[in-house]
Design a protein around this motif. Structure first.
Motif: not given
Length: 68
Positions: A10, A13-14, A39, A42-44, A47-49, A52
């Motif tokens: 995460y 990703w963030a 966020l 979306s990550y869990y 979702c792709s960057v 997002a």
């Protein structure tokens, strides 16, 4: 839903999301007032960057990201 205290995936990703926002708009997601729970969700949710970024652009009216 509860999330782990630390998740290196995460964080990467963030960080990638924040870097792309700074490159394309000049602002971080914190400066834009993006809810951190959005966020995490979306990550869990997988979702792709790019996905997002599209959600953030739609919610915050960012024309610079519309073509991303």
């Amino acid at each position: 839903m509860s999330y782990p205290l630390f998740d290196s995936g995460y964080i990467l990703w963030a960080g990638d999301l924040d870097s792309r926002l700074k490159e394309q708009v000049g602002l971080s997601f914190r400066a834009l007032g993006v809810d951190p729970r959005l966020l995490l969700r979306s990550y869990y949710d997988g979702c792709s960057v790019s996905a997002a970024l599209s959600v953030i652009a739609a919610r915050h009216g960012l024309d610079a990201l519309a073509g991303a």
